[in-house]
Design a protein around this motif. Structure first.
Motif, short mmCIF file in Angstrom:
data_model
loop_
_atom_site.label_atom_id
_atom_site.label_comp_id
_atom_site.label_asym_id
_atom_site.label_seq_id
_atom_site.Cartn_x
_atom_site.Cartn_y
_atom_site.Cartn_z
N SER A 96 -25.97 59.84 -12.49
CA SER A 96 -25.70 58.39 -11.36
C SER A 96 -24.00 58.76 -12.50
O SER A 96 -22.98 59.47 -12.85
N ALA A 97 -23.25 58.02 -11.72
CA ALA A 97 -21.21 57.92 -11.44
C ALA A 97 -21.48 57.24 -13.04
O ALA A 97 -21.01 57.89 -13.52
N LYS A 98 -21.79 55.67 -13.73
CA LYS A 98 -21.76 56.35 -15.20
C LYS A 98 -22.05 57.43 -15.65
O LYS A 98 -21.11 57.38 -16.79
N GLU A 99 -23.49 57.65 -15.81
CA GLU A 99 -23.33 58.90 -16.90
C GLU A 99 -22.38 60.30 -16.52
O GLU A 99 -22.16 60.31 -17.21
N PHE A 100 -22.29 60.15 -15.51
CA PHE A 100 -21.06 61.03 -15.20
C PHE A 100 -19.32 61.32 -15.59
O PHE A 100 -18.48 61.70 -16.12
N GLY A 130 -30.94 70.11 -18.18
CA GLY A 130 -29.68 69.16 -17.52
C GLY A 130 -29.06 69.15 -18.72
O GLY A 130 -28.53 70.39 -20.09
N ILE A 131 -27.54 67.75 -18.64
CA ILE A 131 -26.80 67.59 -20.07
C ILE A 131 -27.08 67.73 -21.07
O ILE A 131 -26.01 68.04 -21.86
N ASP A 132 -28.63 66.93 -21.76
CA ASP A 132 -28.61 67.10 -23.40
C ASP A 132 -28.64 68.59 -23.76
O ASP A 132 -28.52 68.65 -24.61
N THR A 133 -28.80 70.10 -22.67
CA THR A 133 -28.55 71.51 -23.29
C THR A 133 -27.74 71.65 -23.72
O THR A 133 -27.14 71.89 -24.59
N TRP A 134 -26.45 71.10 -22.51
CA TRP A 134 -24.87 71.52 -23.44
C TRP A 134 -24.39 71.05 -24.44
O TRP A 134 -24.02 71.02 -25.29
N ILE A 135 -25.36 69.21 -23.90
CA ILE A 135 -24.05 68.13 -25.49
C ILE A 135 -25.06 68.70 -27.03
O ILE A 135 -23.96 68.75 -28.05
N LYS A 136 -26.77 69.02 -27.17
CA LYS A 136 -27.19 69.78 -27.83
C LYS A 136 -26.64 70.78 -28.65
O LYS A 136 -26.67 71.46 -29.75
N ALA A 137 -26.02 72.00 -27.78
CA ALA A 137 -25.00 72.99 -28.19
C ALA A 137 -23.78 72.78 -28.82
O ALA A 137 -23.01 73.04 -29.12
N GLY A 138 -23.67 71.52 -28.97
CA GLY A 138 -21.66 71.04 -29.16
C GLY A 138 -20.61 71.56 -28.15
O GLY A 138 -19.64 71.61 -28.53
N LYS A 139 -21.07 71.54 -27.27
CA LYS A 139 -20.09 71.65 -26.05
C LYS A 139 -19.41 70.50 -25.59
O LYS A 139 -20.11 69.96 -25.24
N LYS A 140 -17.52 70.83 -25.35
CA LYS A 140 -17.09 69.70 -24.96
C LYS A 140 -17.08 69.45 -23.57
O LYS A 140 -17.99 69.87 -22.74
N LEU A 141 -17.03 68.36 -23.25
CA LEU A 141 -17.60 67.22 -22.20
C LEU A 141 -16.66 66.90 -21.72
O LEU A 141 -15.57 66.30 -22.49
N GLN A 142 -15.69 66.61 -20.44
CA GLN A 142 -14.63 65.89 -19.99
C GLN A 142 -14.94 64.42 -19.49
O GLN A 142 -16.39 64.12 -19.53
N GLU A 155 -19.04 58.75 -18.15
CA GLU A 155 -19.19 58.76 -19.54
C GLU A 155 -19.08 60.72 -20.39
O GLU A 155 -19.22 60.59 -21.45
N GLY A 156 -19.15 61.59 -19.49
CA GLY A 156 -19.08 63.14 -20.16
C GLY A 156 -19.93 63.52 -18.74
O GLY A 156 -21.01 63.68 -18.19
N HIS A 157 -19.17 64.73 -18.93
CA HIS A 157 -19.63 66.21 -17.70
C HIS A 157 -19.11 66.60 -18.01
O HIS A 157 -18.33 67.28 -19.20
N ILE A 158 -19.26 68.21 -17.71
CA ILE A 158 -18.71 69.85 -17.88
C ILE A 158 -17.85 69.67 -17.16
O ILE A 158 -17.47 69.53 -15.57
N LYS A 159 -16.49 70.55 -17.45
CA LYS A 159 -15.83 70.53 -16.51
C LYS A 159 -15.08 71.85 -15.09
O LYS A 159 -16.87 72.38 -15.34
N LYS A 160 -15.26 71.61 -14.38
CA LYS A 160 -15.14 71.77 -13.23
C LYS A 160 -16.58 71.40 -12.68
O LYS A 160 -16.83 71.84 -11.43
N SER A 161 -16.85 70.12 -12.98
CA SER A 161 -17.73 69.10 -12.38
C SER A 161 -17.64 68.37 -10.92
O SER A 161 -16.45 67.49 -10.82
N VAL A 162 -18.14 68.12 -9.60
CA VAL A 162 -18.00 67.16 -8.71
C VAL A 162 -19.26 66.42 -8.81
O VAL A 162 -20.58 67.03 -8.70
N PHE A 163 -18.50 65.64 -8.75
CA PHE A 163 -20.26 64.09 -8.76
C PHE A 163 -20.29 63.73 -7.78
O PHE A 163 -19.97 63.92 -5.99
#
Length: 235
Positions: free
Chosen positions: A51-55, A118-130, A57-65
């Motif tokens: 969703s736009a709200k989730e995007f 999904g994005i939870d995998t990225w977050i749980k690994a401590g990766k940065k979000l934009q 709040e935090g997304h991976i660099k180089k992402s397009v919504f």
């Protein structure tokens, strides 16, 4: 071998040529290491279908919504104009196959896969979000009165003519590749559409291509209309 034959016949009967079929990358769930390694290549972008709200709040660099629960097919060619673009997908696990099917139907055959978990995998690994900077429509009166600030209305011209914020420029999302080149990094741009879907696509594309100061207006024109302190005009 059996899976390859099945994929070939599916492609053949869906109108894909033999040459195209040879180029197809069969999308797979990707572990974090594989996903991140692919992301290191400049040839890949991330298509974030949450969703736009989730995007915001935090997304991976180089992402397009491009939220799959919105008009996904309508704006796919704007979000990813090159069908030969290599794509990595972020999606909720229960929607990933639906996203991949939509991409395949529209001729996007260079999808490497989607991040497993999904994005939870990225977050749980401590990766940065934009994050996407956002403002409420009620705050526009204050923020746009300053120097080097401009509101961009990315709705269609006919929507704009029916009513728009007096100071807003009409820069339709469908024409973004043309007008985005004129943006100046010294300015801050406040972007809105009708409700927030198209503006989030626009902001993500501008961010991807190096724009420094772009802000999404939450709620879009629907929220702007309800604020009596903001001047509206029609043509």
């Amino acid at each position: 071998m059996k899976n390859i034959i099945v994929v070939f016949f599916i492609l053949m009967f869906s109108g894909v040529s033999a040459i195209q079929a040879e180029e197809v990358v069969v999308p797979l769930p990707l572990d974090l290491v594989t996903f991140e390694k692919s992301l290191e290549s400049r040839s890949f972008i991330v298509l974030d279908t949450r969703s736009a709200k989730e995007f915001a709040e935090g997304h991976i660099k180089k992402s397009v919504f491009l939220g799959v629960d919105g008009p996904f097919e309508t704006w796919l060619s704007i979000a990813v104009p090159d069908k030969n673009q290599f794509i990595l997908v972020i999606a909720d696990e229960d929607k990933a196959q639906n996203v991949l099917s939509k991409l395949n139907e529209k001729g996007y055959f260079h999808v490497k896969g989607f991040l497993k978990g999904g994005i939870d995998t990225w977050i749980k690994a401590g990766k940065k979000l934009q994050k996407i900077n956002e403002v409420e429509a009620a705050d526009l009166e204050k923020v746009i009165s300053g120097k080097n600030k401009q509101v961009l209305d990315v709705r269609k011209p006919e929507e704009y003519r029916q009513g728009h914020l007096v100071t807003a420029l009409n820069n339709p999302l469908s024409e973004l590749p043309a007008w985005s080149q004129a943006l100046q990094n010294k300015n801050t741009y406040y972007v809105h559409c009708a409700s927030g879907y198209r503006s989030m696509i626009a902001v993500s594309l501008l961010q991807l291509h190096g724009a420094k100061n772009v802000v999404n207006v939450k709620g879009g024109y629907q929220a702007i209309q309800t604020n009596q302190n903001l001047k509206i005009e029609s043509q």
